[in-house]
Scaffold this motif. Structure first.
Motif, PDB file in Angstrom:
ATOM      1  N   ILE A  38       0.841  -1.194   0.000  1.00 59.88           N
ATOM      2  CA  ILE A  38       0.000   0.000   0.000  1.00 59.88           C
ATOM      3  C   ILE A  38       0.875   1.243   0.000  1.00 59.88           C
ATOM      4  O   ILE A  38       1.864   1.318   0.735  1.00 59.88           O
ATOM      5  CB  ILE A  38      -0.923   0.024   1.238  1.00 59.88           C
ATOM      6  N   LYS A  39       0.505   2.221  -0.835  1.00 56.20           N
ATOM      7  CA  LYS A  39       1.157   3.529  -0.836  1.00 56.20           C
ATOM      8  C   LYS A  39       0.112   4.590  -0.536  1.00 56.20           C
ATOM      9  O   LYS A  39      -0.996   4.545  -1.075  1.00 56.20           O
ATOM     10  CB  LYS A  39       1.829   3.797  -2.186  1.00 56.20           C
ATOM     11  N   VAL A  40       0.473   5.536   0.324  1.00 55.30           N
ATOM     12  CA  VAL A  40      -0.476   6.560   0.763  1.00 55.30           C
ATOM     13  C   VAL A  40       0.189   7.927   0.761  1.00 55.30           C
ATOM     14  O   VAL A  40       1.342   8.069   1.174  1.00 55.30           O
ATOM     15  CB  VAL A  40      -1.011   6.243   2.182  1.00 55.30           C
ATOM     16  N   ILE A  41      -0.536   8.930   0.284  1.00 57.16           N
ATOM     17  CA  ILE A  41      -0.135  10.335   0.382  1.00 57.16           C
ATOM     18  C   ILE A  41      -1.192  11.020   1.233  1.00 57.16           C
ATOM     19  O   ILE A  41      -2.381  10.994   0.880  1.00 57.16           O
ATOM     20  CB  ILE A  41      -0.055  11.010  -0.999  1.00 57.16           C
ATOM     21  N   THR A  42      -0.804  11.638   2.340  1.00 56.09           N
ATOM     22  CA  THR A  42      -1.815  12.134   3.269  1.00 56.09           C
ATOM     23  C   THR A  42      -1.491  13.508   3.847  1.00 56.09           C
ATOM     24  O   THR A  42      -0.325  13.880   3.983  1.00 56.09           O
ATOM     25  CB  THR A  42      -2.024  11.127   4.422  1.00 56.09           C
ATOM     26  N   TRP A  43      -2.564  14.241   4.172  1.00 53.50           N
ATOM     27  CA  TRP A  43      -2.486  15.545   4.826  1.00 53.50           C
ATOM     28  C   TRP A  43      -3.457  15.583   5.995  1.00 53.50           C
ATOM     29  O   TRP A  43      -4.508  14.947   5.956  1.00 53.50           O
ATOM     30  CB  TRP A  43      -2.920  16.678   3.891  1.00 53.50           C
ATOM     31  N   SER A  44      -3.121  16.370   7.010  1.00 55.50           N
ATOM     32  CA  SER A  44      -4.089  16.696   8.055  1.00 55.50           C
ATOM     33  C   SER A  44      -4.916  17.886   7.582  1.00 55.50           C
ATOM     34  O   SER A  44      -4.412  18.753   6.879  1.00 55.50           O
ATOM     35  CB  SER A  44      -3.382  17.056   9.367  1.00 55.50           C
ATOM     36  N   VAL A  45      -6.188  17.906   7.959  1.00 52.74           N
ATOM     37  CA  VAL A  45      -7.046  19.033   7.598  1.00 52.74           C
ATOM     38  C   VAL A  45      -7.686  19.605   8.850  1.00 52.74           C
ATOM     39  O   VAL A  45      -7.964  18.894   9.818  1.00 52.74           O
ATOM     40  CB  VAL A  45      -8.146  18.637   6.587  1.00 52.74           C
ATOM     41  N   GLY A  46      -7.906  20.928   8.818  1.00 53.16           N
ATOM     42  CA  GLY A  46      -8.606  21.614   9.897  1.00 53.16           C
ATOM     43  C   GLY A  46      -9.958  22.107   9.407  1.00 53.16           C
ATOM     44  O   GLY A  46     -10.123  22.419   8.230  1.00 53.16           O
ATOM     45  N   HIS A  47     -10.912  22.155  10.301  1.00 52.73           N
ATOM     46  CA  HIS A  47     -12.258  22.593   9.945  1.00 52.73           C
ATOM     47  C   HIS A  47     -12.530  23.954  10.564  1.00 52.73           C
ATOM     48  O   HIS A  47     -12.572  24.094  11.788  1.00 52.73           O
ATOM     49  CB  HIS A  47     -13.286  21.571  10.419  1.00 52.73           C
ATOM     50  N   LYS A  48     -12.690  24.951   9.705  1.00 49.04           N
ATOM     51  CA  LYS A  48     -12.996  26.301  10.148  1.00 49.04           C
ATOM     52  C   LYS A  48     -14.489  26.569   9.964  1.00 49.04           C
ATOM     53  O   LYS A  48     -15.199  25.780   9.314  1.00 49.04           O
ATOM     54  CB  LYS A  48     -12.164  27.311   9.362  1.00 49.04           C
ATOM     55  N   VAL A  49     -14.961  27.668  10.502  1.00 45.50           N
ATOM     56  CA  VAL A  49     -16.384  27.999  10.420  1.00 45.50           C
ATOM     57  C   VAL A  49     -16.843  28.089   8.968  1.00 45.50           C
ATOM     58  O   VAL A  49     -17.912  27.600   8.601  1.00 45.50           O
ATOM     59  CB  VAL A  49     -16.679  29.322  11.151  1.00 45.50           C
ATOM     60  N   ASP A  50     -16.029  28.698   8.127  1.00 42.56           N
ATOM     61  CA  ASP A  50     -16.444  28.929   6.746  1.00 42.56           C
ATOM     62  C   ASP A  50     -15.556  28.219   5.717  1.00 42.56           C
ATOM     63  O   ASP A  50     -15.460  28.651   4.570  1.00 42.56           O
ATOM     64  CB  ASP A  50     -16.462  30.437   6.451  1.00 42.56           C
ATOM     65  N   GLY A  51     -14.888  27.150   6.128  1.00 44.43           N
ATOM     66  CA  GLY A  51     -14.057  26.444   5.164  1.00 44.43           C
ATOM     67  C   GLY A  51     -13.099  25.477   5.831  1.00 44.43           C
ATOM     68  O   GLY A  51     -13.222  25.164   7.013  1.00 44.43           O
ATOM     69  N   LEU A  52     -12.124  25.021   5.059  1.00 40.36           N
ATOM     70  CA  LEU A  52     -11.125  24.068   5.536  1.00 40.36           C
ATOM     71  C   LEU A  52      -9.741  24.697   5.523  1.00 40.36           C
ATOM     72  O   LEU A  52      -9.508  25.712   4.864  1.00 40.36           O
ATOM     73  CB  LEU A  52     -11.107  22.822   4.650  1.00 40.36           C
ATOM     74  N   SER A  53      -8.827  24.071   6.219  1.00 39.02           N
ATOM     75  CA  SER A  53      -7.407  24.412   6.098  1.00 39.02           C
ATOM     76  C   SER A  53      -6.653  23.106   5.958  1.00 39.02           C
ATOM     77  O   SER A  53      -7.112  22.053   6.406  1.00 39.02           O
ATOM     78  CB  SER A  53      -6.906  25.184   7.327  1.00 39.02           C
ATOM     79  N   ILE A  54      -5.509  23.167   5.304  1.00 39.29           N
ATOM     80  CA  ILE A  54      -4.714  21.965   5.069  1.00 39.29           C
ATOM     81  C   ILE A  54      -3.327  22.158   5.654  1.00 39.29           C
ATOM     82  O   ILE A  54      -2.778  23.265   5.638  1.00 39.29           O
ATOM     83  CB  ILE A  54      -4.637  21.657   3.557  1.00 39.29           C
ATOM     84  N   ASP A  55      -2.772  21.096   6.216  1.00 41.63           N
ATOM     85  CA  ASP A  55      -1.456  21.170   6.850  1.00 41.63           C
ATOM     86  C   ASP A  55      -0.383  21.533   5.818  1.00 41.63           C
ATOM     87  O   ASP A  55      -0.497  21.218   4.642  1.00 41.63           O
ATOM     88  CB  ASP A  55      -1.121  19.817   7.477  1.00 41.63           C
ATOM     89  N   SER A  56       0.662  22.194   6.282  1.00 42.21           N
ATOM     90  CA  SER A  56       1.765  22.572   5.393  1.00 42.21           C
ATOM     91  C   SER A  56       2.670  21.397   5.057  1.00 42.21           C
ATOM     92  O   SER A  56       3.572  21.526   4.243  1.00 42.21           O
ATOM     93  CB  SER A  56       2.612  23.668   6.065  1.00 42.21           C
ATOM     94  N   TYR A  57       2.437  20.274   5.693  1.00 42.36           N
ATOM     95  CA  TYR A  57       3.273  19.094   5.476  1.00 42.36           C
ATOM     96  C   TYR A  57       2.447  17.977   4.842  1.00 42.36           C
ATOM     97  O   TYR A  57       1.280  17.786   5.179  1.00 42.36           O
ATOM     98  CB  TYR A  57       3.868  18.603   6.797  1.00 42.36           C
ATOM     99  N   VAL A  58       3.049  17.277   3.935  1.00 43.06           N
ATOM    100  CA  VAL A  58       2.430  16.099   3.335  1.00 43.06           C
ATOM    101  C   VAL A  58       3.299  14.897   3.668  1.00 43.06           C
ATOM    102  O   VAL A  58       4.529  15.001   3.701  1.00 43.06           O
ATOM    103  CB  VAL A  58       2.267  16.261   1.801  1.00 43.06           C
ATOM    104  N   SER A  59       2.662  13.777   3.944  1.00 42.85           N
ATOM    105  CA  SER A  59       3.392  12.562   4.310  1.00 42.85           C
ATOM    106  C   SER A  59       3.133  11.455   3.307  1.00 42.85           C
ATOM    107  O   SER A  59       2.033  11.344   2.753  1.00 42.85           O
ATOM    108  CB  SER A  59       2.979  12.086   5.708  1.00 42.85           C
ATOM    109  N   GLY A  60       4.150  10.652   3.088  1.00 44.26           N
ATOM    110  CA  GLY A  60       4.015   9.476   2.238  1.00 44.26           C
ATOM    111  C   GLY A  60       4.293   8.227   3.054  1.00 44.26           C
ATOM    112  O   GLY A  60       5.218   8.199   3.864  1.00 44.26           O
TER     113      GLY A  60
END
Length: 218
Positions: A38-60
């Motif tokens: 299995i290969k995976v590319i992943t990010w953490s995400v944050g939930h804001k009142v009016d949208g999303l945010s994505i982590d500055s780091y990506v992991s494999g």
């Protein structure tokens, strides 16, 4: 925009045929190889009142099927938390993506150059360079012990033991004996719970047919 929408957009803009997945705190792209790896590319995400945010780091992540199938049954037997991944890498850039509010596809377009840079220059080469247990093991042998967990997932010593058997390393028995000598001490530590199944694991590995025809010297 929902997390499911975000990862589907990222997938389409990367133009890769991987499965898009998400949960409350993460988004990821996943590919299962013919051999079960299995290969995976992943990010953490944050939930804001009016949208999303994505982590500055990506992991494999790469999960070696042959290796993880050995571990999985012990984790189930002893009711331990388990992630089916063997090795990993993290990529980041100076740009702070976490400050970028993601509401529309235009917002995704704004962050895609950074995302593509991290994936194309860091994550994909990681997948290409360490797509086999043999190559991953050679990397571990050249890595300082203090940095092992930056590449190999927990528990590193247990995974190294399995890798040594699978690559036919000449020092497998020596390493197994060393781990057994540490077992009484490790069982008393916070992370020592995995050492419960060490005797069973060593016995299984010793009886496991070696698939690698060449012995890898210590």
């Amino acid at each position: 925009m929902k997390a499911t929408d975000l990862i589907k957009l990222i997938k389409s803009k990367l133009d890769i045929d991987w499965e898009a997945k998400s949960d409350r705190g993460a988004i990821w792209l996943e590919k299962k190889e013919r051999n079960g790896d299995i290969k995976v590319i992943t990010w953490s995400v944050g939930h804001k009142v009016d949208g999303l945010s994505i982590d500055s780091y990506v992991s494999g992540f790469i999960g070696f099927n042959q290796m993880e199938n050995i571990l999985l049954k012990y984790y189930k037997k002893y009711n331990l938390n388990y992630l089916p991944y063997s090795i990993h890498v993290t990529s980041g850039r100076d740009e702070w993506l976490g400050n970028q509010k993601i509401i529309t596809s235009d917002d995704v377009d704004a962050i895609m150059p950074i995302i593509k840079d991290m994936i194309e220059n860091d994550i994909i080469p990681f997948f290409e360079n360490y797509s086999s247990i043999e190559n991953a093991y050679k990397k571990i042998e050249k890595t300082e012990k203090s940095n092992i967990t930056l590449f190999l997932l927990h528990p590193p010593t247990i995974r190294i033991l399995i890798m040594k058997k699978l690559v036919n390393a000449t020092d497998f028995d020596e390493y197994a004996d060393w781990l057994m000598s540490l077992r009484p001490i490790m069982l008393e530590t916070a992370n020592g719970i995995v050492y419960q199944f060490l005797p069973e694991l060593i016995e299984e590995l010793k009886n496991l047919p070696t698939t690698s025809s060449n012995k890898i010297q210590k």
